[in-house]
Design an enzyme around this catalytic site. Structure first.
Site, PDB file in Angstrom:
ATOM      1  N   GLU A 262      -8.062 -39.221 -58.445  1.00 18.35           N
ATOM      2  CA  GLU A 262      -9.450 -38.788 -58.402  1.00 18.35           C
ATOM      3  C   GLU A 262      -9.261 -36.854 -58.880  1.00 18.35           C
ATOM      4  OE1 GLU A 262     -10.075 -37.456 -54.543  1.00 18.35           O
ATOM      5  OE2 GLU A 262     -10.704 -39.912 -53.530  1.00 18.35           O
ATOM      6  N   GLU A 310     -22.798 -35.967 -52.689  1.00 17.88           N
ATOM      7  CA  GLU A 310     -22.665 -36.824 -51.550  1.00 17.88           C
ATOM      8  C   GLU A 310     -22.949 -35.471 -50.605  1.00 17.88           C
ATOM      9  OE1 GLU A 310     -19.473 -40.087 -51.043  1.00 17.88           O
ATOM     10  OE2 GLU A 310     -18.891 -37.877 -52.712  1.00 17.88           O
ATOM     11  N   LYS A 313     -21.527 -35.327 -46.647  1.00 17.31           N
ATOM     12  CA  LYS A 313     -19.842 -35.599 -46.335  1.00 17.31           C
ATOM     13  C   LYS A 313     -20.259 -34.637 -45.502  1.00 17.31           C
ATOM     14  CE  LYS A 313     -16.657 -36.705 -49.083  1.00 17.31           C
ATOM     15  NZ  LYS A 313     -15.595 -36.828 -50.114  1.00 17.31           N
ATOM     16  N   GLU A 319     -16.754 -30.223 -51.131  1.00 10.63           N
ATOM     17  CA  GLU A 319     -16.876 -31.350 -50.625  1.00 10.63           C
ATOM     18  C   GLU A 319     -18.772 -32.091 -51.172  1.00 10.63           C
ATOM     19  OE1 GLU A 319     -14.333 -32.791 -49.954  1.00 10.63           O
ATOM     20  OE2 GLU A 319     -13.076 -31.388 -49.123  1.00 10.63           O
TER      21      GLU A 319
END
Length: 338
Positions: A262, A310, A313, A319
């Protein structure tokens, strides 16, 4: 990606030299992490087509999903498949459970699905979890299916697992006694260690101690020279990855490769989190992966986080903003993977 604190990394430049410009060579493998903690996301088959149309060669996915595995058949996309942190205890406790998991999610699809890695634990504290036993049981299940030579079992660590990371040669595992057996497992089986490497969080948490351009792979007045070996670091990513390599050396894992499982930069809602900075970091990351690091030059394997924003999250607002694409498949910003 989990919530994380990033150990202080190279907050003070040791030597100032000329500016840096990253250039690409042949890249071993570039992938993108596919997270699904968002609303209105495309179907799995549409996502696979989005990867293919953007020349994204590899995917990381965080749990076994039959729709996705079916959609990946014949695509050629390399897959790093997590077992899911919620499965660790059961896979460690019962070899039959590991065998069943491998049968249902690997044997049923491979080689039509190009599964490269089984990721047993994402950012899990090795000293307080059954990661190693789960890795052993999954590996044994793959071996029983004659797949252990083709599919490697690993685990993904966060930078918080590394201490004394400045200069990079000082890098060491915080819990070396627990990590060492995992490293020996990787070494014995020819598997890499997966590492989630985020210069963004190091930059953010430094509160001005790290030059933004140094974190973005951009021309910068900062160059850090490691006094132990004379290696010069012109971007923060290389310094962080090589701190992981140094930590591996200290526990007898000098031959274990590092795959960056990542890395990314948020486009909103945090210090330095802008669309332009996110585009700059991720495009430079893709290009730079062909060069490797000062400690290990040459193409390396990197997974950009993440495919989509997203919005469901938890945690820090950033995030939700690491995506390359919106749920309607339009790009958050242009980026080229070719």
């Amino acid at each position: 990606m989990a919530k994380r604190g990033v150990a202080p990394v190279l907050a003070t430049a040791l030597v100032v030299v000329a500016a840096f410009a990253a250039t690409a060579s042949s890249v071993r493998a570039i992938g993108v992490c596919y997270g699904v903690i968002g609303s209105g996301l495309p179907s799995k088959s549409d996502v696979v087509q989005l990867y293919k149309s953007n020349n994204i060669a590899n995917m990381r996915f965080y749990f076994a999903d039959q729709d996705l595995l079916t959609s990946l058949r014949g695509s050629g996309i390399g897959l790093a498949l997590d077992v899911g942190n919620d499965k660790l205890a059961s896979l460690a406790a019962d070899p039959a459970a590991a065998s069943s998991w491998v049968k249902d999610n690997v044997q049923a699809y491979y080689p039509d699905v190009n599964i490269k890695y089984i990721v047993v634990g994402n950012e899990v504290d090795a000293g307080a979890s059954p990661v190693l036993q789960a890795m052993n049981n999954v590996h044994d299940a793959l071996a029983a299916a004659n797949l252990a030579g083709s599919i490697k079992v690993s685990t993904a660590v966060k930078m918080d697992a590394i201490i004394n990371s400045s200069p990079p040669s000082s890098g060491a595992f915080k819990d070396a006694s627990s990590v060492s057996p995992i490293v020996q497992f990787l070494s014995s089986n020819g598997a890499p260690l997966l590492a989630n490497v985020y210069p963004y969080f190091a930059y953010r948490d430094s509160q001005g101690g790290i030059d933004l351009s140094y974190a973005l792979f951009e021309p910068s007045s900062t160059t850090v020279v490691d006094p132990a070996n004379g290696l010069a670091y012109k971007n923060l990513f290389d310094a962080m990855v090589d701190a992981v390599r140094a930590a591996l050396d200290k526990v007898g894992g000098g031959a274990v490769d590092v795959v960056v499982s990542e890395s990314g930069w948020p486009s909103a809602d945090g210090t330095g989190a802008t669309v332009d900075n996110a585009r700059t970091y991720n495009q430079n990351l893709v290009s730079h992966a062909g060069n490797g690091t000062p400690r290990k030059p040459g193409p390396m394997e990197v997974y950009v986080f993440a495919m989509f924003n997203e919005d469901q999250k938890d945690g820090d607002p950033t995030e939700k903003k690491f995506g390359l694409f919106n749920p309607d498949k339009t790009p958050v910003y242009p980026i080229t993977f070719a």
